[in-house]
Each structure stands twice: as C-alpha cells, then as structure tokens.
Design an enzyme around this catalytic site. Structure first.
Site, PDB file in Angstrom:
ATOM      1  N   GLY A  41      -3.278   9.515  21.030  1.00 30.48           N
ATOM      2  CA  GLY A  41      -3.313  10.030  19.668  1.00 30.48           C
ATOM      3  C   GLY A  41      -4.261   9.282  18.754  1.00 30.48           C
ATOM      4  O   GLY A  41      -4.549   9.740  17.644  1.00 30.48           O
ATOM      5  N   ARG A  98       1.905  13.358  -5.478  1.00 24.48           N
ATOM      6  CA  ARG A  98       3.204  13.518  -6.139  1.00 24.48           C
ATOM      7  C   ARG A  98       3.947  12.190  -6.254  1.00 24.48           C
ATOM      8  O   ARG A  98       4.902  12.074  -7.019  1.00 24.48           O
ATOM      9  CB  ARG A  98       4.051  14.541  -5.369  1.00 24.48           C
ATOM     10  CG  ARG A  98       3.630  15.978  -5.626  1.00 24.48           C
ATOM     11  CD  ARG A  98       4.347  16.964  -4.735  1.00 24.48           C
ATOM     12  NE  ARG A  98       3.785  16.977  -3.387  1.00 24.48           N
ATOM     13  CZ  ARG A  98       4.145  17.853  -2.448  1.00 24.48           C
ATOM     14  NH1 ARG A  98       5.062  18.764  -2.716  1.00 24.48           N
ATOM     15  NH2 ARG A  98       3.586  17.812  -1.256  1.00 24.48           N
ATOM     16  N   GLN A  99       3.499  11.187  -5.506  1.00 24.53           N
ATOM     17  CA  GLN A  99       4.101   9.845  -5.589  1.00 24.53           C
ATOM     18  C   GLN A  99       3.277   8.988  -6.547  1.00 24.53           C
ATOM     19  O   GLN A  99       2.615   8.037  -6.154  1.00 24.53           O
ATOM     20  CB  GLN A  99       4.151   9.205  -4.201  1.00 24.53           C
ATOM     21  CG  GLN A  99       4.963   9.983  -3.177  1.00 24.53           C
ATOM     22  CD  GLN A  99       4.926   9.307  -1.823  1.00 24.53           C
ATOM     23  OE1 GLN A  99       5.126   8.096  -1.714  1.00 24.53           O
ATOM     24  NE2 GLN A  99       4.664  10.090  -0.785  1.00 24.53           N
ATOM     25  N   LYS A 194      13.781  24.523 -14.777  1.00 21.91           N
ATOM     26  CA  LYS A 194      14.518  24.558 -13.511  1.00 21.91           C
ATOM     27  C   LYS A 194      15.289  23.264 -13.314  1.00 21.91           C
ATOM     28  O   LYS A 194      14.953  22.216 -13.868  1.00 21.91           O
ATOM     29  CB  LYS A 194      13.555  24.762 -12.329  1.00 21.91           C
ATOM     30  CG  LYS A 194      12.672  23.550 -12.030  1.00 21.91           C
ATOM     31  CD  LYS A 194      11.787  23.770 -10.817  1.00 21.91           C
ATOM     32  CE  LYS A 194      10.937  22.515 -10.571  1.00 21.91           C
ATOM     33  NZ  LYS A 194      10.019  22.660  -9.451  1.00 21.91           N
TER      34      LYS A 194
END
Length: 313
Positions: A41, A98-99, A194
């Site tokens: 990998g 998003r972090q 929301k």
C-alpha cells in the site's frame, strides 16, 4: 504559453481530470509524473522531467481517502529535492477543513495539522477554493489565494432565469455565504435551523423565513452524506416552495448521498468539479468546471498580476 514556459503543472492521480483541463486552458502540457505503488500500500512519487529552476504547480484535492493528501506531500517533497524554484500547491478541495476549532475537549485540529504538514513538506504558496472556514487561511504563514466558486455559480443562477427567487442555507453556519448571494442577487434570504443527534445525522429542522411561492436555491460549501441538504429541500417543499435546487462547491458525496438526493424534492444538485463524481450514480447532479478559474489564477500568479477582479462576491 508554450512548453518552455518558466512554470510546469503536475497532477496527483485522482485530480488528473481537472489538471488536464487546467493545462488545456493554459495551453501548456501536463507534466510527466509517476506514482509507483508497492504491494503493502505504500507508494513513491517521481518527476520524469527536469524541474530545476521552475515554478511548479501541483494540482491535487485532498478529499478522502487520505492517500490523496499523502500523495501531495510526496509530490511536494520530490519537487523540493529536485531543486524547483518554487512549489505552489493547487488544492481545489481542502480536506480536513471541518476540524478548524476545538468544539469540545480533547479533539484534534485536523485543518491546522494539514497546514503544518504542507508547510514542512515545502510549499511556497497555496491556491484553494471555498474553504469550510475562512480562518483556515490564518493557519498558513505563506500566501494563500482563496478563490470563490461564486465566479462559476452566479452566472449559472442568472442563466436559470427563475422568477420569485429566494436564496437559502441548510444550516445557520452557512448564513454568511447565503447572505452574500442574496444581497448580490437582490432576493430574499431564508435560513434553516437544525439540531443534530450526532455527526452526519440531522435531528429537527425549522425554516426561518417565507418560501411559499418561491423558487429556492440552497447554498452550501460541501455535501457529504446529503442528510442536511435533502431534509432542507423536503421541508421547504412542504412549506410551499415552487422548486428547490441546491448548489455546493464540493461533491464529497459519501455513503447514501446519491440515493438521498435522488429520493429528495431537489430539482437538481449543482457542484463544481473540485472532486470527481460519477454522474451515473445520481443523474440529478450537475458539475460546473473550475478549470478556467484556476488556470487564470495560475497565469496571474506567474505574471505577478492581481487576482481580485476574479471575485464576483
């Protein structure tokens, strides 16, 4: 521009489709780079042409999986060791964005970590688009050209010639973006409030504003599992909207996203091509190309020209 220009453009594996269009717009060849994969990998990167003394642009969005980020880091390291004059990372979709803050104790700041990884690897400049949070630019101590997909989306919205138009956001967090569009287009703004049961699971949703008799366009920066945006579309149709379309910059489209969009009340889901997407999975999806936008930015960076007039809003 010809093949002996002082800059060269290379691409990671999964962003080659976009890099080819950028090079076509720049009228320059895409550079020759090979990624060799090993049985375990692991992989290695090598430039198959000289880049000594060149300004090197590396095109690679860092969407899942993390191999795309690792591939970009290896490209940067290889370019630095091959004596490139400067290394500019072109990251249309900046993953881990998003972090960007500590929203609870003992969590990682992935956006800052990625910024540090790119800096240590050796980039001299970053060109990106529609970051999840604008403050991520401050995580870098190098120039950041933060482009906006509004240059693509505004002409598309205008081409629809929709009467009784309203701009909406599927959550309060995107209110600044939606407000900017609504002011520019001089149409009403609608918000959705929301609550979440947990990550990627929407609890309840309420509409703030009037959508009855309106053609609504939902604006967002990305669509992941499509739970929020499809619920917003369904709620707005129930509230009397004539039609609901959604526009978002980045097609993350994880897990059940395609199925949710197909089953929703959305007329169409419009993205840029910052992330590749197979439209056969979801015929409602339409992608608009950002290749010319990034090509023009690269040209202006090379010519030391301002890029500010590329910003519509």
């Amino acid at each position: 521009m010809n093949s002996i220009s002082p800059f060269k453009v290379f691409s990671g594996t999964k962003s080659r489709y976009l890099a080819e269009k950028i090079c076509q717009s720049l009228r320059c060849p895409l550079g020759n780079l090979i990624v060799t994969h090993f049985a375990d990998g692991e992989f290695a990167v090598s430039f198959e042409e000289s880049i000594r003394g060149n300004d090197v642009f590396l095109v690679q969005s860092t969407f899942p999986n993390s191999d795309n980020l690792m591939e970009l880091l290896l490209m940067i390291d290889a370019a630095k060791r091959a004596s490139a004059k400067s290394i500019i990372a072109v990251i249309p979709y900046f993953g881990w964005a998003r972090q960007d803050r500590k929203d609870k104790p003992r969590v990682s700041l992935g956006a800052k970590l990625v910024a540090d990884l790119l800096r240590v690897a050796g980039i001299d400049r970053l060109i990106t688009m529609d970051l999840h949070a604008d403050q991520i630019q401050g995580f870098f101590d190098i120039p950041v050209d933060h482009l906006y997909a509004s240059a693509i989306f505004v002409p598309y919205i205008e081409s629809l010639h929709l009467d009784h138009l309203a701009v909406a956001t599927p959550d309060v967090g995107g209110s600044k973006r939606a407000s900017t569009y609504s002011k520019f287009l001089d149409v009403p703004l609608v918000l959705c409030h929301k609550t979440r049961e947990k990550a990627n699971v929407v609890g309840t949703m309420q509409i703030i504003g009037d959508v009855k008799g309106k053609n609504v366009i939902l604006m967002d920066d990305m669509v992941d599992t499509a739970g929020t945006i499809t619920k917003a579309a369904d709620v707005m149709k129930e509230a009397g909207a004539l039609s609901v379309r959604a526009i978002a910059s980045h097609a993350v489209m994880s897990g059940p996203a395609s199925e949710r969009i197909m089953r929703s009340q959305l007329e169409e889901m419009v993205f840029t091509d910052s992330i590749p997407f197979d439209r056969e999975k979801c015929p409602k999806v339409k992608q608009l190309s950002i290749a010319d936008l990034f090509a023009e930015t690269i040209r202006r960076v090379m010519n030391n020209e301002s890029i500010s007039d590329q910003y519509i809003i």
